[in-house]
Design a protein around this motif. Structure first.
Motif, PDB file in Angstrom:
ATOM      1  N   VAL A 245       0.825  -1.207   0.000  1.00 23.55           N
ATOM      2  CA  VAL A 245       0.000   0.000   0.000  1.00 23.55           C
ATOM      3  C   VAL A 245       0.859   1.256   0.000  1.00 23.55           C
ATOM      4  CG1 VAL A 245      -0.317   0.222   2.520  1.00 23.55           C
ATOM      5  CG2 VAL A 245      -2.072   1.066   0.967  1.00 23.55           C
ATOM      6  N   ILE A 246       1.948   1.266   0.760  1.00 25.75           N
ATOM      7  CA  ILE A 246       2.818   2.455   0.780  1.00 25.75           C
ATOM      8  C   ILE A 246       3.481   2.637  -0.573  1.00 25.75           C
ATOM      9  CG2 ILE A 246       4.899   3.485   1.778  1.00 25.75           C
ATOM     10  CD1 ILE A 246       4.189   2.173   4.416  1.00 25.75           C
ATOM     11  N   LYS A 247       3.993   1.568  -1.147  1.00 24.04           N
ATOM     12  CA  LYS A 247       4.666   1.647  -2.447  1.00 24.04           C
ATOM     13  C   LYS A 247       3.719   2.194  -3.510  1.00 24.04           C
ATOM     14  CE  LYS A 247       5.316  -1.960  -5.147  1.00 24.04           C
ATOM     15  NZ  LYS A 247       4.804  -1.506  -6.467  1.00 24.04           N
ATOM     16  N   ASN A 248       2.500   1.687  -3.554  1.00 21.15           N
ATOM     17  CA  ASN A 248       1.545   2.119  -4.575  1.00 21.15           C
ATOM     18  C   ASN A 248       1.120   3.571  -4.388  1.00 21.15           C
ATOM     19  OD1 ASN A 248       1.591  -0.392  -5.779  1.00 21.15           O
ATOM     20  ND2 ASN A 248      -0.187  -1.155  -4.663  1.00 21.15           N
ATOM     21  N   VAL A 249       0.857   3.957  -3.147  1.00 25.47           N
ATOM     22  CA  VAL A 249       0.410   5.321  -2.866  1.00 25.47           C
ATOM     23  C   VAL A 249       1.497   6.333  -3.217  1.00 25.47           C
ATOM     24  CG1 VAL A 249      -0.101   6.908  -0.962  1.00 25.47           C
ATOM     25  CG2 VAL A 249      -1.316   4.736  -1.122  1.00 25.47           C
ATOM     26  N   ILE A 250       2.726   6.067  -2.781  1.00 24.50           N
ATOM     27  CA  ILE A 250       3.829   6.998  -3.043  1.00 24.50           C
ATOM     28  C   ILE A 250       4.198   7.003  -4.530  1.00 24.50           C
ATOM     29  CG2 ILE A 250       6.234   7.560  -2.519  1.00 24.50           C
ATOM     30  CD1 ILE A 250       4.269   8.134  -0.233  1.00 24.50           C
ATOM     31  N   SER A 251       4.155   5.852  -5.177  1.00 21.03           N
ATOM     32  CA  SER A 251       4.439   5.782  -6.616  1.00 21.03           C
ATOM     33  C   SER A 251       3.442   6.613  -7.412  1.00 21.03           C
ATOM     34  CB  SER A 251       4.403   4.334  -7.105  1.00 21.03           C
ATOM     35  OG  SER A 251       5.437   3.574  -6.533  1.00 21.03           O
ATOM     36  N   ASN A 252       2.163   6.478  -7.081  1.00 19.80           N
ATOM     37  CA  ASN A 252       1.123   7.242  -7.781  1.00 19.80           C
ATOM     38  C   ASN A 252       1.286   8.740  -7.553  1.00 19.80           C
ATOM     39  OD1 ASN A 252      -0.066   4.935  -8.828  1.00 19.80           O
ATOM     40  ND2 ASN A 252      -1.501   4.719  -7.130  1.00 19.80           N
ATOM     41  N   ASN A 253       1.661   9.108  -6.333  1.00 24.74           N
ATOM     42  CA  ASN A 253       1.896  10.520  -6.039  1.00 24.74           C
ATOM     43  C   ASN A 253       3.081  11.045  -6.843  1.00 24.74           C
ATOM     44  OD1 ASN A 253       3.658  12.506  -4.066  1.00 24.74           O
ATOM     45  ND2 ASN A 253       1.470  12.963  -4.002  1.00 24.74           N
ATOM     46  N   TYR A 254       4.105  10.216  -7.002  1.00 23.22           N
ATOM     47  CA  TYR A 254       5.287  10.631  -7.759  1.00 23.22           C
ATOM     48  C   TYR A 254       4.939  10.858  -9.234  1.00 23.22           C
ATOM     49  CZ  TYR A 254      10.168  10.900  -9.192  1.00 23.22           C
ATOM     50  OH  TYR A 254      11.368  11.336  -9.694  1.00 23.22           O
ATOM     51  N   ILE A 255       4.125   9.976  -9.784  1.00 21.92           N
ATOM     52  CA  ILE A 255       3.687  10.134 -11.175  1.00 21.92           C
ATOM     53  C   ILE A 255       2.923  11.441 -11.340  1.00 21.92           C
ATOM     54  CG2 ILE A 255       2.130   9.198 -12.941  1.00 21.92           C
ATOM     55  CD1 ILE A 255       2.870   6.384 -11.838  1.00 21.92           C
ATOM     56  N   ARG A 256       2.047  11.747 -10.403  1.00 22.16           N
ATOM     57  CA  ARG A 256       1.311  13.010 -10.450  1.00 22.16           C
ATOM     58  C   ARG A 256       2.276  14.197 -10.389  1.00 22.16           C
ATOM     59  NH1 ARG A 256      -3.193  15.359  -6.071  1.00 22.16           N
ATOM     60  NH2 ARG A 256      -3.255  17.473  -6.956  1.00 22.16           N
ATOM     61  N   GLY A 257       3.261  14.114  -9.498  1.00 19.44           N
ATOM     62  CA  GLY A 257       4.215  15.201  -9.341  1.00 19.44           C
ATOM     63  C   GLY A 257       5.039  15.450 -10.586  1.00 19.44           C
ATOM     64  N   ILE A 258       5.382  14.384 -11.305  1.00 19.04           N
ATOM     65  CA  ILE A 258       6.114  14.537 -12.573  1.00 19.04           C
ATOM     66  C   ILE A 258       5.238  15.281 -13.582  1.00 19.04           C
ATOM     67  CG2 ILE A 258       6.997  13.281 -14.582  1.00 19.04           C
ATOM     68  CD1 ILE A 258       8.045  11.151 -12.684  1.00 19.04           C
ATOM     69  N   GLU A 259       3.969  14.893 -13.657  1.00 19.23           N
ATOM     70  CA  GLU A 259       3.045  15.536 -14.599  1.00 19.23           C
ATOM     71  C   GLU A 259       2.873  17.018 -14.279  1.00 19.23           C
ATOM     72  OE1 GLU A 259      -0.416  13.157 -14.122  1.00 19.23           O
ATOM     73  OE2 GLU A 259       0.316  11.514 -15.393  1.00 19.23           O
ATOM     74  N   GLU A 260       2.983  17.389 -13.002  1.00 22.42           N
ATOM     75  CA  GLU A 260       2.820  18.777 -12.588  1.00 22.42           C
ATOM     76  C   GLU A 260       4.131  19.563 -12.609  1.00 22.42           C
ATOM     77  OE1 GLU A 260      -0.971  18.015  -9.537  1.00 22.42           O
ATOM     78  OE2 GLU A 260       1.053  18.284  -8.739  1.00 22.42           O
ATOM     79  N   GLY A 261       5.217  18.869 -12.962  1.00 25.79           N
ATOM     80  CA  GLY A 261       6.516  19.520 -13.014  1.00 25.79           C
ATOM     81  C   GLY A 261       7.154  19.742 -11.657  1.00 25.79           C
ATOM     82  N   LEU A 262       6.651  19.061 -10.624  1.00 27.04           N
ATOM     83  CA  LEU A 262       7.148  19.236  -9.260  1.00 27.04           C
ATOM     84  C   LEU A 262       8.217  18.213  -8.883  1.00 27.04           C
ATOM     85  CD1 LEU A 262       3.713  19.889  -7.501  1.00 27.04           C
ATOM     86  CD2 LEU A 262       5.400  21.588  -8.222  1.00 27.04           C
ATOM     87  N   TYR A 263       8.150  17.035  -9.511  1.00 25.55           N
ATOM     88  CA  TYR A 263       9.113  15.974  -9.229  1.00 25.55           C
ATOM     89  C   TYR A 263      10.000  15.737 -10.450  1.00 25.55           C
ATOM     90  CZ  TYR A 263       6.058  14.755  -5.255  1.00 25.55           C
ATOM     91  OH  TYR A 263       5.300  14.776  -4.105  1.00 25.55           O
ATOM     92  N   SER A 264      11.235  15.398 -10.184  1.00 26.60           N
ATOM     93  CA  SER A 264      12.199  15.122 -11.248  1.00 26.60           C
ATOM     94  C   SER A 264      11.836  13.831 -11.984  1.00 26.60           C
ATOM     95  CB  SER A 264      13.600  14.990 -10.639  1.00 26.60           C
ATOM     96  OG  SER A 264      14.499  14.472 -11.577  1.00 26.60           O
ATOM     97  N   GLN A 265      12.112  13.811 -13.286  1.00 26.05           N
ATOM     98  CA  GLN A 265      11.900  12.595 -14.075  1.00 26.05           C
ATOM     99  C   GLN A 265      13.098  11.650 -13.991  1.00 26.05           C
ATOM    100  OE1 GLN A 265      10.177  13.139 -18.021  1.00 26.05           O
ATOM    101  NE2 GLN A 265       9.652  15.251 -17.517  1.00 26.05           N
TER     102      GLN A 265
END
Length: 203
Positions: A120-140
């Motif tokens: 559950v932690i892996k999936n939740v954080i992974s999904n958040n990271y994907i969102r952050g990349i789309e928003e330009g907030l997280y590094s690719q």
């Protein structure tokens, strides 16, 4: 919330107060104000009670994480909301003691809980990271699955290692430092500004 879910909430509270290893089926029936016979209609035995308690808490974490994502303006805010909800559900100190108790007395359930929490932690954080990349907030630069695994393993290590037998205050500091370390490593300049804004509003 149906009757069984209400029972599981009270059972989890009981386990958090006294630990898996100290609570007997008689104690649970007394807490729920029902007979053992009635209790065994809902649950097969104590192991089943623990197993369903684990699943109920995982469902709460999943639901609260989805809600946090939906209600947040960006991935950074969602990240903090998700973790706030997670730690509202999970008592840091008692959770660690229950981890150790499961490992000692119920190895099968210990492994089951590890798998459930890791997933559950892996999936939740992974999904958040994907969102952050789309928003330009997280590094690719990083793979979303890697970020999810990294945080899940960090959480589990803090619960399982004999070297993290620390006071609640120090455990909280360690949690906060882990969050900052991960965010600083994966955010873009835009993300760092969003993170700074968050800390300014939520010191």
């Amino acid at each position: 919330m149906n009757k069984k879910e209400k029972h599981l909430e009270r059972i989890i509270s009981l386990f958090n107060q006294h630990g898996y290893w100290k609570i007997r089926v008689d104690d649970i029936a007394r807490e729920l104000k029902i007979s053992k016979k009635t209790l065994y209609i809902e649950f097969e035995n104590k192991k089943d009670i623990i197993r369903q308690s684990i699943l109920h808490r995982i469902e709460k974490i999943t639901d609260s994480s989805k809600k946090a994502e939906a209600e947040s303006d960006n991935a950074i805010i969602a990240f903090f909301k998700i973790l706030t909800e997670f730690y509202n559900i999970v008592d840091i100190e008692q959770d660690r003691e229950n981890f150790q108790a499961l490992q000692k007395y119920y190895m099968e359930l210990f492994e089951f809980q590890i798998d459930q929490i890791y997933s559950v932690i892996k999936n939740v954080i992974s999904n958040n990271y994907i969102r952050g990349i789309e928003e330009g907030l997280y590094s690719q630069e990083f793979d979303a699955d890697f970020i999810g695994r990294y945080y899940a393993l960090s959480y589990l290590t803090n619960r399982l290692s004999k070297y993290t037998n620390l006071s609640p205050k120090v455990l909280k500091q360690q949690k906060d430092n882990t969050i900052k370390l991960i965010l600083n490593g994966m955010t873009t300049e835009k993300g760092k500004m969003a993170m700074a804004n968050y800390y300014q509003i939520n010191p």
